[in-house]
Design a protein around this motif. Sequence first.
Motif, PDB file in Angstrom:
ATOM      1  N   THR A   1      36.877  35.364  44.380  1.00 54.20           N
ATOM      2  CA  THR A   1      37.528  36.396  43.569  1.00 54.20           C
ATOM      3  C   THR A   1      36.541  37.519  43.284  1.00 54.20           C
ATOM      4  O   THR A   1      35.401  37.283  42.864  1.00 54.20           O
ATOM      5  N   ILE A   2      36.989  38.737  43.531  1.00 59.89           N
ATOM      6  CA  ILE A   2      36.214  39.948  43.213  1.00 59.89           C
ATOM      7  C   ILE A   2      37.077  40.778  42.278  1.00 59.89           C
ATOM      8  O   ILE A   2      38.159  41.239  42.660  1.00 59.89           O
ATOM      9  N   SER A   3      36.635  40.949  41.039  1.00 60.83           N
ATOM     10  CA  SER A   3      37.424  41.666  40.038  1.00 60.83           C
ATOM     11  C   SER A   3      36.547  42.683  39.316  1.00 60.83           C
ATOM     12  O   SER A   3      35.312  42.596  39.326  1.00 60.83           O
ATOM     13  N   ASP A   4      37.205  43.660  38.720  1.00 61.45           N
ATOM     14  CA  ASP A   4      36.476  44.687  37.945  1.00 61.45           C
ATOM     15  C   ASP A   4      37.308  45.057  36.732  1.00 61.45           C
ATOM     16  O   ASP A   4      38.477  44.656  36.614  1.00 61.45           O
ATOM     17  N   ASP A   5      36.721  45.808  35.829  1.00 58.08           N
ATOM     18  CA  ASP A   5      37.423  46.267  34.620  1.00 58.08           C
ATOM     19  C   ASP A   5      37.686  47.766  34.667  1.00 58.08           C
ATOM     20  O   ASP A   5      37.767  48.427  33.634  1.00 58.08           O
ATOM     21  N   GLY A   6      37.818  48.285  35.910  1.00 59.51           N
ATOM     22  CA  GLY A   6      38.114  49.699  36.081  1.00 59.51           C
ATOM     23  C   GLY A   6      39.576  50.008  35.830  1.00 59.51           C
ATOM     24  O   GLY A   6      40.312  49.212  35.242  1.00 59.51           O
ATOM     25  N   PRO A   7      40.015  51.203  36.267  1.00 57.68           N
ATOM     26  CA  PRO A   7      41.401  51.617  36.003  1.00 57.68           C
ATOM     27  C   PRO A   7      42.441  50.783  36.741  1.00 57.68           C
ATOM     28  O   PRO A   7      43.605  50.748  36.332  1.00 57.68           O
ATOM     29  N   GLY A   8      42.091  50.133  37.863  1.00 60.97           N
ATOM     30  CA  GLY A   8      43.034  49.281  38.594  1.00 60.97           C
ATOM     31  C   GLY A   8      44.117  50.079  39.306  1.00 60.97           C
ATOM     32  O   GLY A   8      43.999  51.294  39.517  1.00 60.97           O
ATOM     33  N   LEU A   9      45.182  49.380  39.690  1.00 57.97           N
ATOM     34  CA  LEU A   9      46.312  49.977  40.401  1.00 57.97           C
ATOM     35  C   LEU A   9      47.606  49.622  39.685  1.00 57.97           C
ATOM     36  O   LEU A   9      47.708  48.568  39.053  1.00 57.97           O
ATOM     37  N   ASN A  10      48.582  50.503  39.798  1.00 63.01           N
ATOM     38  CA  ASN A  10      49.885  50.159  39.242  1.00 63.01           C
ATOM     39  C   ASN A  10      50.642  49.244  40.201  1.00 63.01           C
ATOM     40  O   ASN A  10      50.191  48.996  41.332  1.00 63.01           O
TER      41      ASN A  10
END
Length: 467
Positions: A390-399
């Motif tokens: 799993t590669i995750s971030d706390d950025g704006p992301g996608l809708n």
Amino acid sequence: MRKSVLLPLLLFSLVAVLAVLIPTANAFAESRTRGLVLARQGATEHLARAARAAIEDGSFEFLQQQLDRHAEVYGEPSLVVDADGTTIATTGVLQPDRADVLAVVGASADTLPRWNITTITPWGPAHALVAEPVLGGIDQSVGTVVLEARLDRAQRDVAVAWGVSSAAAAALLTGLALIALRWTNSVLRPVRALDEASRAFPPRHDVARFAHSGPPELRSLADSFDQMAAGVERALAQQRSFVADASHQLRNPLAAIRLRLDALSLGTHTDDDLHRIDEDTERLEHIVDRMLTLAGVEHRVISAATGTETAVPKVRVIPSAEGLVMPHVPLHTACGQTLTASGGPVTVECALSDLEEMVELGLDNARKYAGEGAHVRVALQAAGEWVDLTISDDGPGLNDADLAHAQSRFWRGNGSDRTAAPQSGTGLGLAILTGLARANGGTLALAHAAAGGLELRIRLRSGAETA
């Protein structure tokens, strides 16, 4: 091919039927001949006894009655001569001076019967002469009984029997031919279907699957053809889509380079045009490199789907999350991001080079779009027969709408909820990542991260049981 299969079967059937018919016909003819010979032997022996009594007594009336009775029953002429060749009784048209009669009479002088009846056939002679010696008291011939046996009735019996046998053989051969034809059609039906499918495939590329029949080998061949056709269809569809997407994506940088080159030729260029041409050329080169990488990955995906061995070996590795992300920490630090890793070691069935490239693509996506100050997390976790990377971030992301299209080739977000410019990438990273996961028997899923950004979940098969 139908003739090659059917003709040997028909020939074998014909040989088998003839092998039964001919001995059966001969056996019946020989049996009918033996029956006739036995009947005539009994009749001539009876006449010989009557002739002996007549010669001894000198009275021939009873002997003549027996000859007449024989002619009445069998319709055959006969005569009796004494030792001197004198006719003492006769009936019918049998003449004592005929050459064949004289020959059998002379031959019977050695006291042995003379029988000239061979195996009866429909096309054989209709009559046969037989002679029976009349033996005296000291086993000497005192006369001869000659009769002309009729063979026509026996010939009719043989002809009828042979006709019935031939009709039965013809019916049997017809049945065998129908069975051979049906069996041949059953065997060759998948071959014909494969041939029709092969002929239809090049122009249409949409060959319908057919019901498999015939021997197991041909059913296996049909399954293999279906798999091959499906693989080719997928490859052609991907090829057409790839060419269309590539043409669309390459048009913009090529057009920009052409405009600036035209400006150079007209002398209307600015000092920045050469620099921009160099940037566009690098961008074009980067897109082409990514397209080649994606083409190779999609080929491996098709090969994996059709069971074809790929050039990249599957090796079992035991990576740890820290070891996978260590080369990327300086890059994220330079972008103002924090990169952490947890989990492992685990064992996965995946080429090590593929695993490292998947991590690189996922982290490159986070560097471009998570934004400065983002926290990027990489985790390895075993989940039964699978391992989740799993590669995750706390950025704006996608809708939600963008999540549904993010794995498509040349897709880029509209920039409304990402910090990077929409055109900063090639739009191939996640498509390549998806292909690498599928080529190794895994999957890639995109979701909203718990921290609010984007989560890439790469699921690969665990190699713990076979390691």
